[in-house]
Design an enzyme around this catalytic site. Structure first.
Site, PDB file in Angstrom:
ATOM      1  CE1 TYR A 110       2.155  -7.570  -4.688  1.00 11.04           C
ATOM      2  CE2 TYR A 110       1.635  -6.484  -2.617  1.00 11.04           C
ATOM      3  CZ  TYR A 110       2.133  -7.579  -3.301  1.00 11.04           C
ATOM      4  OH  TYR A 110       2.596  -8.669  -2.609  1.00 11.04           O
ATOM      5  N   GLY A 111      -2.200  -5.243  -4.376  1.00 12.29           N
ATOM      6  CA  GLY A 111      -2.923  -5.279  -3.100  1.00 12.29           C
ATOM      7  C   GLY A 111      -4.004  -4.217  -2.965  1.00 12.29           C
ATOM      8  CE  LYS A 149      -6.202  -3.641   4.584  1.00 15.99           C
ATOM      9  NZ  LYS A 149      -6.544  -4.179   5.898  1.00 15.99           N
ATOM     10  CB  ALA A 200       5.496 -12.276  -0.376  1.00 16.80           C
ATOM     11  NE  ARG A 201      -0.011  -8.497   2.111  1.00 17.70           N
ATOM     12  CZ  ARG A 201      -0.706  -7.993   3.123  1.00 17.70           C
ATOM     13  NH1 ARG A 201      -1.799  -8.594   3.539  1.00 17.70           N
ATOM     14  NH2 ARG A 201      -0.308  -6.915   3.745  1.00 17.70           N
ATOM     15  CG  ASP A 207      -7.915  -7.117   6.809  1.00 18.14           C
ATOM     16  OD1 ASP A 207      -7.195  -6.752   7.748  1.00 18.14           O
ATOM     17  OD2 ASP A 207      -7.935  -6.536   5.712  1.00 18.14           O
ATOM     18  CE  LYS A 266      -6.418  -6.957  11.679  1.00 19.77           C
ATOM     19  NZ  LYS A 266      -7.135  -7.045  10.530  1.00 19.77           N
ATOM     20  NE  ARG A 288      -2.563  -1.211   3.395  1.00 17.25           N
ATOM     21  CZ  ARG A 288      -2.065  -0.546   4.414  1.00 17.25           C
ATOM     22  NH1 ARG A 288      -2.079   0.764   4.426  1.00 17.25           N
ATOM     23  NH2 ARG A 288      -1.565  -1.184   5.441  1.00 17.25           N
ATOM     24  CB  CYS A 343      -0.491  -7.195  16.518  1.00 16.74           C
ATOM     25  SG  CYS A 343       0.369  -5.678  16.957  1.00 16.74           S
ATOM     26  CG  ASN A 372      -2.495 -15.420  22.396  1.00 18.47           C
ATOM     27  OD1 ASN A 372      -1.778 -15.275  23.389  1.00 18.47           O
ATOM     28  ND2 ASN A 372      -2.120 -15.026  21.191  1.00 18.47           N
ATOM     29  NE  ARG A 432       4.666  -7.124  16.900  1.00 20.69           N
ATOM     30  CZ  ARG A 432       5.356  -8.243  17.053  1.00 20.69           C
ATOM     31  NH1 ARG A 432       6.370  -8.305  17.895  1.00 20.69           N
ATOM     32  NH2 ARG A 432       5.067  -9.297  16.338  1.00 20.69           N
ATOM     33  CG  HIS A 492      -7.967  -2.916  10.110  1.00 22.10           C
ATOM     34  ND1 HIS A 492      -6.697  -2.506  10.418  1.00 22.10           N
ATOM     35  CD2 HIS A 492      -7.821  -3.914   9.214  1.00 22.10           C
ATOM     36  CE1 HIS A 492      -5.818  -3.225   9.745  1.00 22.10           C
ATOM     37  NE2 HIS A 492      -6.472  -4.098   9.011  1.00 22.10           N
ATOM     38  CB  SER A 496       0.071  -4.145  10.235  1.00 20.48           C
ATOM     39  OG  SER A 496       0.690  -2.916  10.421  1.00 20.48           O
TER      40      SER A 496
HETATM   41  O1  SAT Z   1      -2.598  -4.536   0.533  1.00 26.27           O
HETATM   42  S1  SAT Z   1      -3.687  -4.521   1.514  1.00 26.27           S
HETATM   43  O2  SAT Z   1      -4.036  -3.140   1.841  1.00 26.27           O
HETATM   44  O3  SAT Z   1      -4.867  -5.181   0.988  1.00 26.27           O
HETATM   45  C1  SAT Z   1      -3.231  -5.347   2.889  1.00 26.27           C
HETATM   46  C2  SAT Z   1      -2.599  -4.507   3.923  1.00 26.27           C
HETATM   47  O4  SAT Z   1      -1.695  -3.736   3.632  1.00 26.27           O
HETATM   48  O5  SAT Z   1      -3.010  -4.631   5.098  1.00 26.27           O
HETATM   49 MN    MN Z   2      -5.619  -5.321   7.388  1.00 28.87          MN
END
Ligand code: SAT
Ligand code: MN
Length: 611
Positions: free
Chosen positions: A214-215, A223, A388-389, A290, A269, A71, A267, A523, A420, A243, A265
């Site tokens: 990307y993403g 988002k 990487a996703r 998410d 999720k 992002r 942590c 947890n 954190r 979120h 992010s």
């Molecule tokens: O690339 S996304 O925004 O979908 C994922 C993220 O950065 O949390």
């Molecule tokens: Mn997210």
């Protein structure tokens, strides 16, 4: 289907306007079919962008341009009518000026390409909590990802009818093709970061994105729509777009509760949403990892997961850290910026085993000797990009809850915030009231590691409600919206149906810098305490900062000594006094008079109780 077949006059007019502006070779209205998915994949493979994976059926690897890997927060804009409406946490450009700039960029930008029109539903099609978006894009990679991440196609147009509401989303990768030219294996995008735009127009509920493929920059349902624009819709319509993960927790008696959690992010999720409990008899199932959309019905808050897939961070995901995620990605997945092994599988750092074979191809496409471990290299570049996703259909997850697509949503009993924090913040803490819970959400944050250059190590980067990059309006007003919803429920006599609010911290460290709590499946001990709190069980003590577990209410996991356990759930008075002044001076001050007075009152109350 052609433009002329569109029955929704406003949609048809908008699509025609976009086609005239961006001048693609062809316009395709997406129907969401398997044939469409397969032919889009074939086009991507033919263009040298997608690589079929021998080891994973119907799965493909993509490598993006090194300029286009995450992002682009500095290029993400909330173009509200004035800067104050966007608030101190967002980038702002005047909407008229931004539309002019971007219209010029869009002119002719799809030359030589197909313009896809993707009607999609965020949430089960037809759910009263769901919303419809339509994304126009020149990226087939976006089409296939949207097929997995959202519900696409004709069924969505049917619900939209002739005059239904939709969020128009425009996306271009900014790489027109000359006659006869092909991508030839080169990820198309605008490589100059300063020419990328991820723009939101909250006053007209529109999204315009340019230059990145990307993403979250390109898959505009996630988002951009489900958080930034939806947070504005939620403010205007009286609901919550958050979120948050949604999990289903079942106790040994078979009793069920649903919880939603917001963690910044890094942590864990996704790991929490898919946790394998170590506590015997307890079960965790996932509804979403998410985003949560929530509406009050008869005083009870119901949540849906607006997404249909997981867009998860690959590095660090292993059978040990997240067994269920690893099972979810065996087939029918898209991988982005992972390594490629010589036997045709993906690989990344901390996947749980060294890369097989002699060589592996890194995310930039370079052949490298296979690392002998899966550790993150101390120097040199990792094989997989850190962002990487994997894109995986949610229904492939072994622990997906059977009701995950219930259009009515699931009733939420608890909210969990957390970050954190090496010190001060206890393992778990329950708020004394809704407003105290909003206070907890508002102070969410994580400690900076030494790696972040611009901030002093050990200082806290606040990420209220884990929403800082995702709130589509002034965050002070967002806090006020949360307070207002709670007050309304209380005024209507539904205060006892409001979710209980908790704050967790899995990341406390001792004087030697070692983690005091093992995390992951352990947890579940904390979740079970929360579960019982929701039932009003007498397992807590009231303190200055909230309800903390009674000494034996949470049994220590193996290897955690009783004195460590005691330390994890006590009030660190000195630490909290510092915390209070940091919140007042460094955090709340940023919001000026947009910060609700109620939150300062909470701060004063805690300060007094600590004295
Ligand atoms: O690339 S996304 O925004 O979908 C994922 C993220 O950065 O949390
Ligand atoms: Mn997210």
């Amino acid at each position: 289907m052609k433009i002329d077949d569109l029955k929704h006059a406003k949609l048809k007019e908008w699509v025609q306007w976009a086609a005239d502006l961006m001048t693609p070779n062809e316009v395709v209205i997406c129907d969401g079919s398997k044939e469409e998915y397969d032919s889009s994949i074939k086009a991507l493979v033919d263009a040298g962008l997608g690589i079929p994976l021998k080891k994973r059926p119907n799965s493909y690897l993509f490598r993006s341009d090194p300029s286009d890997v995450a992002r682009a927060e500095s290029r993400t804009f909330i173009a509200a009518k004035n800067k104050d409406e966007a608030g101190p946490t967002n980038n702002w450009i005047d909407p008229v000026e931004l539309k002019k700039t971007m219209t010029d960029l869009y002119r002719g930008c799809m030359k030589g390409r197909i313009m896809y029109v993707i009607p999609f539903s965020m949430g089960p099609v037809g759910s009263d909590i769901a919303k419809i978006g339509v994304e126009i894009t020149d990226s087939a990679y976006v089409v296939v990802n949207m097929h997995i991440m959202t519900r696409v196609g004709k069924k969505v147009l049917d619900v939209l009818g002739t005059d239904g509401f939709f969020v128009p989303c425009i996306h271009s990768i900014a790489k027109p093709l000359q006659p006869g030219e092909s991508d030839g294996g080169k990820w198309p995008c605008e490589p100059d970061v300063n020419k990328k735009y991820i723009s939101h127009f909250p006053d007209t509920y529109e999204i315009w994105s340019y230059g990145s493929g990307y993403g979250g920059n390109a898959l505009l349902g996630k988002k951009c729509l489900a958080l930034r624009i939806a947070s504005v819709l939620a403010r205007d319509e009286g609901w919550l777009a958050e979120h948050m993960l949604i999990l289903k927790l079942t106790n040994p008696d078979g009793k069920v509760k649903y919880m939603a959690g917001a963690l910044p992010s890094a942590c864990g999720k996704t790991n929490l949403a898919m946790l394998v409990p170590t506590l015997p008899g307890w079960k965790v199932e996932v509804i979403g990892d998410d985003i949560a959309w929530m509406k009050f019905k008869n005083g009870q808050l119901y949540a849906i997961n607006p997404e249909a897939g997981f867009f998860g961070v690959a590095p660090g995901t292993s059978e040990q850290s997240n067994y269920n995620a690893m099972q979810s990605i065996k087939e029918n997945c898209i991988f982005s910026n992972c390594g490629l092994t010589d036997d045709g599988d993906i690989w990344w750092e901390q996947i749980g085993y060294p890369a097989p074979g002699k060589t592996v191809i890194d995310w930039k496409g370079n052949e490298r000797p296979s690392p002998q471990t899966d550790k993150v290299p101390k120097e040199g570049e990792p094989i997989a990009h850190v962002n990487a996703r994997f894109t995986a259909p949610a229904k492939q997850c072994p622990c997906i809850a059977s009701e995950w697509e219930d259009p009515a949503g699931v009733p939420i009993s608890a909210f969990l915030f957390g970050g954190r924090r090496a010190s001060t913040i206890p393992l778990i803490n329950q708020s004394k009231s809704w407003i105290h819970g909003v206070f907890m959400g508002s102070i969410t944050g994580s400690e900076i590691t030494a790696a972040a250059l611009d901030l002093k190590a050990g200082s806290v980067r606040r990420d209220p409600f884990a929403m800082v990059p995702f709130c589509g309006y002034n965050m002070g007003d967002y806090f006020a919206h949360w307070i207002k919803l709670g007050k309304k429920a209380e005024a209507e006599g539904n205060g006892d149906k409001l979710p209980k609010i908790f704050f967790c911290n899995w990341f406390r460290k001792d004087a030697d810098g070692h983690f005091m709590w093992p995390g992951f499946g352990e947890n579940s001990r904390v979740l079970s305490w929360m579960f019982d709190r929701c039932d009003g069980k007498d397992n807590a003590v009231e303190t200055a900062i909230g309800f903390l577990p009674k000494p034996d209410a949470i049994t220590a996991p193996e290897g955690v000594k009783p004195e460590v356990m005691a330390e994890l759930i006590k009030v660190d008075t000195a630490g909290w006094k510092e915390e209070i002044s940091s919140i007042r001076d460094e955090h709340y001050a940023k919001f000026g008079d947009r910060l609700p007075k109620e939150l300062y009152d909470e701060l004063d109350k805690i300060e007094k109780a600590l004295a």
